[in-house]
Design a protein around this motif. Structure first.
Motif, short mmCIF file in Angstrom:
data_model
loop_
_atom_site.label_atom_id
_atom_site.label_comp_id
_atom_site.label_asym_id
_atom_site.label_seq_id
_atom_site.Cartn_x
_atom_site.Cartn_y
_atom_site.Cartn_z
N PRO A 232 51.61 -19.30 -36.88
CA PRO A 232 52.17 -20.19 -35.85
C PRO A 232 52.17 -19.63 -34.43
O PRO A 232 52.34 -20.38 -33.48
CB PRO A 232 53.61 -20.38 -36.33
CG PRO A 232 53.95 -19.08 -36.99
CD PRO A 232 52.68 -18.59 -37.63
N ASP A 233 51.97 -18.30 -34.28
CA ASP A 233 52.26 -17.67 -32.99
C ASP A 233 51.24 -17.93 -31.90
O ASP A 233 51.56 -17.85 -30.72
CB ASP A 233 52.40 -16.16 -33.17
CG ASP A 233 53.70 -15.78 -33.86
OD1 ASP A 233 54.44 -16.69 -34.25
OD2 ASP A 233 53.97 -14.58 -34.03
N GLY B 83 42.79 -30.87 -32.50
CA GLY B 83 43.47 -29.65 -32.94
C GLY B 83 44.09 -29.79 -34.31
O GLY B 83 43.93 -30.80 -35.00
N GLY B 84 44.81 -28.73 -34.72
CA GLY B 84 45.54 -28.72 -35.98
C GLY B 84 47.01 -28.54 -35.71
O GLY B 84 47.49 -28.71 -34.58
N GLU B 85 47.75 -28.15 -36.76
CA GLU B 85 49.20 -28.00 -36.61
C GLU B 85 49.64 -26.58 -36.30
O GLU B 85 50.75 -26.35 -35.85
CB GLU B 85 49.93 -28.52 -37.86
CG GLU B 85 49.54 -27.83 -39.15
CD GLU B 85 48.47 -28.57 -39.93
OE1 GLU B 85 48.46 -28.46 -41.17
OE2 GLU B 85 47.63 -29.25 -39.30
N PHE B 86 48.77 -25.58 -36.56
CA PHE B 86 49.05 -24.19 -36.20
C PHE B 86 47.74 -23.41 -36.23
O PHE B 86 46.66 -24.03 -36.27
CB PHE B 86 50.10 -23.53 -37.11
CG PHE B 86 49.95 -23.79 -38.59
CD1 PHE B 86 48.78 -23.47 -39.27
CD2 PHE B 86 51.00 -24.32 -39.33
CE1 PHE B 86 48.64 -23.69 -40.64
CE2 PHE B 86 50.87 -24.54 -40.70
CZ PHE B 86 49.69 -24.22 -41.35
N GLY B 87 47.79 -22.09 -36.20
CA GLY B 87 46.59 -21.28 -36.20
C GLY B 87 46.37 -20.57 -37.52
O GLY B 87 46.96 -20.93 -38.54
N MET C 49 48.34 -22.00 -27.42
CA MET C 49 49.27 -22.88 -28.11
C MET C 49 50.12 -22.05 -29.09
O MET C 49 49.66 -21.06 -29.65
CB MET C 49 48.52 -23.94 -28.91
CG MET C 49 47.77 -24.96 -28.07
SD MET C 49 48.84 -26.01 -27.06
CE MET C 49 49.98 -26.65 -28.29
N TYR C 50 51.36 -22.48 -29.29
CA TYR C 50 52.19 -21.87 -30.33
C TYR C 50 53.18 -22.90 -30.85
O TYR C 50 53.46 -23.91 -30.20
CB TYR C 50 52.88 -20.61 -29.84
CG TYR C 50 54.02 -20.83 -28.85
CD1 TYR C 50 55.36 -20.77 -29.25
CD2 TYR C 50 53.77 -21.08 -27.50
CE1 TYR C 50 56.40 -20.96 -28.35
CE2 TYR C 50 54.79 -21.27 -26.59
CZ TYR C 50 56.11 -21.21 -27.02
OH TYR C 50 57.13 -21.40 -26.12
N THR C 51 53.71 -22.63 -32.05
CA THR C 51 54.64 -23.55 -32.70
C THR C 51 55.74 -22.76 -33.40
O THR C 51 55.72 -21.53 -33.41
CB THR C 51 53.89 -24.46 -33.70
OG1 THR C 51 54.80 -25.39 -34.28
CG2 THR C 51 53.23 -23.65 -34.80
N ASP C 52 56.70 -23.48 -33.98
CA ASP C 52 57.83 -22.84 -34.65
C ASP C 52 57.69 -22.83 -36.16
O ASP C 52 58.52 -22.25 -36.85
CB ASP C 52 59.13 -23.57 -34.30
CG ASP C 52 59.34 -23.71 -32.80
OD1 ASP C 52 58.90 -22.82 -32.07
OD2 ASP C 52 59.94 -24.72 -32.39
N HIS D 197 53.86 -24.46 -25.71
CA HIS D 197 54.47 -24.90 -26.96
C HIS D 197 54.02 -26.33 -27.26
O HIS D 197 53.59 -27.06 -26.37
CB HIS D 197 56.00 -24.85 -26.83
CG HIS D 197 56.73 -25.05 -28.12
ND1 HIS D 197 57.14 -26.30 -28.56
CD2 HIS D 197 57.12 -24.17 -29.07
CE1 HIS D 197 57.75 -26.17 -29.72
NE2 HIS D 197 57.76 -24.90 -30.06
N VAL D 198 54.14 -26.74 -28.52
CA VAL D 198 53.74 -28.10 -28.87
C VAL D 198 54.55 -29.14 -28.10
O VAL D 198 54.06 -30.23 -27.79
CB VAL D 198 53.84 -28.34 -30.40
CG1 VAL D 198 52.81 -27.54 -31.15
CG2 VAL D 198 55.23 -28.05 -30.92
#
Length: 486
Positions: A409-410, A384-388, A150-153, A443-444
């Motif tokens: 986030p990566d 899960g959560g919102e990022f790592g 998973m990854y986010t911005d 991606h989310v």
């Protein structure tokens, strides 16, 4: 079609003639058929009964969702993503290639790499790595689909959480539960389609925007219920008002609102009528479904739940009771997963052990309970959560004995179960130090598209026109991750 357009259409000459004396019989007949699920324009049904059950675009694998959000974001490198090379290189300076041009929430300079202090073992038939912090998850590994890529911005809590739930890091967009309820309606006319349960005493980082309806009619927003006290605030009759008087009051308000709806054509007016009626029905139905004292002592013990208390354990049991009663989307927020290590409670040793002890037992019990009752097959559970978290020490704790990690986030880990998702399956990989996605990035927005797909929706077609354009949960992004589907 949105309710306002539907209402305007009903004022055309053709519709006027249909609604005159010659058309009264056909209208009554159509109404009877629609009530039995045989006929009826979805837009008309949405305007008159916005929570009526509606079919998706295609046959779904899941009928409902339980989304467990660990607010603050758990440390994936200490729970699910074992990195032997990171352990070997603990206390070494973080390589410049991972720092150049990067910004972190609370870390500057050159931090030290940090391998997990937890003990690890392979579990389940697939041999997944899991740490000793989540012993009860070891027993449900064969039901879990673990996504390591998973990854986010976003790297700050509120924007990242809003991105997960609304598709945008800024407030104002409808949340995932609102989109799903808008698309599918509710399976129980006496309960909300979207219920929110919050534990650990703190609202989610995105506030009520994380379960709000944005520009969708407010009937689709999440209804926050409580496991202690009145299940829904202000739902009880005020002192001195009988049930019959409340009924008469609502009838009078409905007449006034209907007059305004006919004059102004605003969809929120019709929404308000539906909300009042739902609240009236909820006065008897919600207390019943929220009363976990009706459960056996064996079930209470399996969850670690206590009637009358407020806890994630109680909320997990309530989630099962709610989906069993026809609630479409149940959102659980549990605060306290921001493991910076700035105090003992947010450290990766005793702090993580203690926090996981309040979570992994009831969540594992929820999966087993759903499966035993035949509900897991068509109930999608997401965790899960919102990022790592960073593979290095949080900057403020560099000289501390307490270990913690910064926002990252990566790459991070989430998992799903049930609802047509592969069980006992791992997807994607992070690199050997846990700094980035090495294989199969998700991606989310891809997660959102996949959840909607399991509910029978083409995420590009579930839209709502607002301010001259069609909006959707996935914004202009997102792909269904078909490798996760059973």
């Amino acid at each position: 079609m949105d309710p306002q357009t539907s209402l305007l259409q009903s004022r055309t000459r053709r519709h006027f003639l249909q609604q005159s004396a010659a058309g009264i019989g056909s209208m009554a007949f159509a109404s009877l058929l629609a009530g039995d699920g045989y006929a009826g324009d979805p837009s008309t049904t949405r305007a008159s009964d916005p929570l009526a059950s509606r079919p998706p675009h295609f046959a779904p694998k899941a009928k409902r969702v339980i989304y467990l959000h660990m607010t603050g974001s758990p440390p994936n490198l200490d729970l699910f993503d074992f990195k032997d090379e990171l352990v070997k290189r603990s206390d070494q300076d973080c390589p410049d290639q991972f720092l150049a041009g990067r910004e972190f929430a609370f870390t500057s300079g050159t931090p030290k790499l940090m391998g997990s202090p937890r003990k690890w073992q392979r579990v389940g038939q697939a041999g997944m790595w899991m740490s000793d912090a989540i012993p009860h998850f070891h027993g449900i590994a064969d039901e879990m689909c673990v996504v390591h890529s998973m990854y986010t911005d976003q790297f700050n809590h509120a924007p990242a959480e809003l991105l997960v739930y609304t598709g945008s890091p800024r407030s104002g967009r409808p949340s995932m539960g609102s989109w799903i309820t808008y698309g599918l309606g509710s399976e129980n006319e006496n309960l909300p389609g979207f219920v929110v349960l919050i534990s650990s005493g703190v609202q989610p980082n995105g506030g009520k925007n994380s379960f709000g309806s944005g520009f969708l009619p407010s009937v689709y927003q999440g209804v926050q219920c409580r496991s202690k006290g009145d299940p829904v605030l202000y739902s009880s009759d005020p002192p001195g008002m009988s049930r019959a008087m409340r009924r008469e009051t609502l009838d009078a308000l409905a007449d006034l609102n209907q007059m305004q709806a006919e004059q102004m054509g605003h969809p929120e007016t019709l929404t308000r009528i539906s909300q009042y009626e739902l609240a009236f029905r909820m006065q008897t139905s919600v207390p019943e479904v929220m009363d976990i004292s009706a459960e056996s002592q064996k079930t209470l013990d399996e969850y670690g739940a206590t009637p009358g208390a407020s806890s994630l354990a109680n909320n997990c049991l309530l989630a099962r009771r709610l989906v069993e009663s026809g609630v479409r989307f149940v959102q659980l927020f549990d605060w306290g997963w921001d493991f910076h290590g700035t105090q003992a409670a947010t450290g990766l040793t005793d702090g993580l052990t203690n926090k996981c002890a309040t979570m992994d037992k009831p969540v594992a019990a929820l999966i087993r309970d759903l499966k035993q009752r035949g509900l897991l097959e068509d109930t999608l559970v997401v965790w899960g959560g919102e990022f790592g978290r960073t593979p290095f020490r949080e900057g403020r704790t560099a000289k501390s004995k307490i270990l913690g990690r910064d926002h990252y986030p990566d790459v991070f880990t989430m998992w799903m179960a049930g609802g047509g998702i592969k069980g006992g399956f791992e997807y994607g990989q992070s690199d050997e130090l846990g700094f980035g996605v090495a294989e199969n990035p998700v991606h989310v927005h891809d997660l959102q598209a996949t959840i909607l797909h399991q509910l029978g929706f083409d995420h590009e077609r579930l839209t709502y026109r607002f301010q001259g354009r069609d909006f959707r949960l996935t914004d202009v992004h997102g792909h269904v991750v078909k490798a996760l589907l059973a």
